[in-house]
Design an enzyme around this catalytic site. Structure first.
Site, short mmCIF file in Angstrom:
data_model
loop_
_atom_site.label_atom_id
_atom_site.label_comp_id
_atom_site.label_asym_id
_atom_site.label_seq_id
_atom_site.Cartn_x
_atom_site.Cartn_y
_atom_site.Cartn_z
CG HIS A 1 -0.35 -0.43 2.33
ND1 HIS A 1 0.41 0.19 3.15
CD2 HIS A 1 -0.42 -1.60 2.89
CE1 HIS A 1 0.75 -0.22 4.18
NE2 HIS A 1 0.19 -1.61 4.00
CB THR B 1 -3.32 -5.42 12.69
OG1 THR B 1 -2.47 -6.45 13.32
CG2 THR B 1 -4.44 -5.93 11.84
CG HIS B 2 -3.37 -2.20 7.37
ND1 HIS B 2 -3.41 -1.93 6.13
CD2 HIS B 2 -2.13 -1.84 7.87
CE1 HIS B 2 -2.28 -1.83 5.65
NE2 HIS B 2 -1.36 -1.61 6.81
CB ILE B 3 -8.57 -4.09 11.75
CG1 ILE B 3 -9.90 -3.90 12.04
CG2 ILE B 3 -7.98 -4.63 13.09
CD1 ILE B 3 -10.71 -4.06 10.67
#
Lengths: 334, 107
Positions: free
Chosen positions: A158, B64-66
């Site tokens: 990303h 973590t993206h969350i």
């Protein structure tokens, strides 16, 4: 090993030490053997050709944002190892990529002060200073969904799509956090998925002096004091270089959700080779700036697709890394 | 009953009703203001975090993206909470305090 290489190696500790254990849509470590060597061979060869034709600054600019260069260094080194390139060659490439990264920053390539070249006259920047609780929530929703959208369209790569920088301190003590998103419409990767019909978004949020946030060179946010939503005291949203209202910015949330749901559905129903091929396409897209400079096709070679079709994920690398393993892998770099 | 706390990814104090999800197919179960309890995360859960008042996840790390979504939404998040989806049930009232490293299922 010089200071920069040592700092680079140590920066991996932060990235891996707070391991995000991300295995969506597939654990990258378990599939990298299917294309990383070929990727690195091409990357190094293209980079060397570019170095003969273009200045360091021109090459850096082609990548647009520094983390797009920094975050790819490790993948290139992994591939070079698999190609049995010697340590000196690996160090040379890493050094040059750090030099490219530094070209796009005010200070060190390691984000020691968080700033990029992108912004230098912060006191003159227009910021909407009147912000309600409801507006804070809407801005937080846009920022949140863009994170997930980035991860959905580029998986772990990303860096292609985002660069966070700041905090920039204004002369009145207030601070600005800049969230830049690029390449939001990668139709070359997702031709059958509805994507955001825009290329770039910049979200600027303003905070009081008592919010402490650090951004590392991998664009990870480390909030030490305060609250990113509740403490917001101003904002500005710019889409494709035009200021937009918060209400029109909200359409991003619904459209992004649609893309995320579609890609999530795709990942659930596709078989492994197709997911791995998509990962390879994203990787080759990562090095597209070099191909563009060399005016050559950027797509994944047919041989790589065949290798993926004939290979399987390596389940030994499907698990989370222990602290000891992380240290071991960091020590094997260079 | 207290649950052993994992890694604090986003700070805060919240009391609310739990919604436990073990698969992205459960997304429709989410209600506004609930404490979301997950086994593992993927980007499709982002819309649930945007409605949640807190996040508890069995797996993941600070980055973590969350968890970044939780940070952006200004809600507390704790990851690496062992067997959270087994110990907590949808409808349970949870008190979560990241400063005291406390997750409590209220009687």
């Amino acid at each position: 090993m010089n200071d920069n290489l040592e700092k680079y190696r140590r920066s991996l500790e932060s990235a891996w030490g707070y391991n995000d254990y991300n295995d969506w849509p597939i654990k990258f470590n378990s599939i990298m053997h299917l294309f990383i060597k070929e990727f690195a061979d091409e990357f190094v060869s293209d980079l060397e050709k570019c170095r003969k034709e273009y200045s360091t600054f021109t090459i850096a600019n082609a990548f647009n944002n520094p983390s797009r260069i920094y975050r790819i260094i490790h993948s290139v080194l992994c591939g070079m190892k698999r190609s049995h390139r010697n340590i000196e060659q690996q160090r040379n490439i890493a050094n040059y990529m750090l030099e490219l990264t530094a070209c796009l920053k005010i200070g060190s390539p390691f984000n020691e002060d968080g700033r990029n070249l992108i912004l230098d006259n912060i006191d003159d920047l227009f910021i909407n200073k009147s912000i309600s609780e409801c507006e804070k929530n809407k801005i937080a929703q846009i920022c949140s969904i863009l994170w997930s959208y980035s991860e959905s369209i580029f998986f772990r790569a990303h860096d292609i799509t985002k660069e966070f920088h700041g905090l920039y301190k204004r002369s009145d003590g207030k601070q600005l956090l800049i969230r830049d998103y690029f390449n939001l419409y990668p139709y070359q990767i997702w031709s059958n998925i509805p994507l955001l019909p825009i290329n770039s978004i910049r979200i600027i949020s303003m905070y009081p002096p008592n919010l402490y946030l650090k951004i590392d060179t991998y664009d990870h946010l480390f909030l030490e004091q305060g609250n990113l939503k509740n403490d917001m005291i101003g904002y500005r949203i710019i889409i494709d270089n035009k200021d937009i209202t918060l209400e029109s910015g909200l359409s991003i949330v619904e459209k992004s959700l649609e893309s995320i749901r579609e890609i999530s559905k795709w990942s659930k129903h596709e078989k492994y080779p197709e997911i791995i091929k998509k990962y390879a396409e994203i990787y080759w897209f990562r090095k597209k700036p070099l191909c563009d400079l060399l005016k050559k096709d950027w797509h994944v070679p047919e041989a790589v697709y065949k290798k993926i079709d004939n290979g399987t994920p390596d389940i030994r690398f499907s698990n989370e890394l222990s602290a000891r393993e992380i240290q071991f892998f960091i020590n094997t770099i260079f | 009953m207290n649950i052993s706390c994992g890694i604090i990814a986003s700070p805060g104090v919240v009391k609310g009703t739990a919604v436990v999800m073990t698969s992205p197919d459960d997304i429709t179960k989410m209600s506004a203001g609930a404490i979301l309890v997950l086994k593992k995360s993927d980007p499709s859960y982002a819309e649930c975090v945007m409605k949640a008042s807190a996040l508890i996840c069995e797996t993941g790390g600070k980055l973590t993206h969350i968890c970044v979504v939780a940070l952006e939404m200004g809600i507390p998040a704790i990851v690496q909470v062992e067997e959270a989806t087994r110990q907590v049930h949808t409808g349970d009232t949870i008190y979560l305090n990241t400063y005291d490293k406390k997750i409590e299922i209220c009687e």
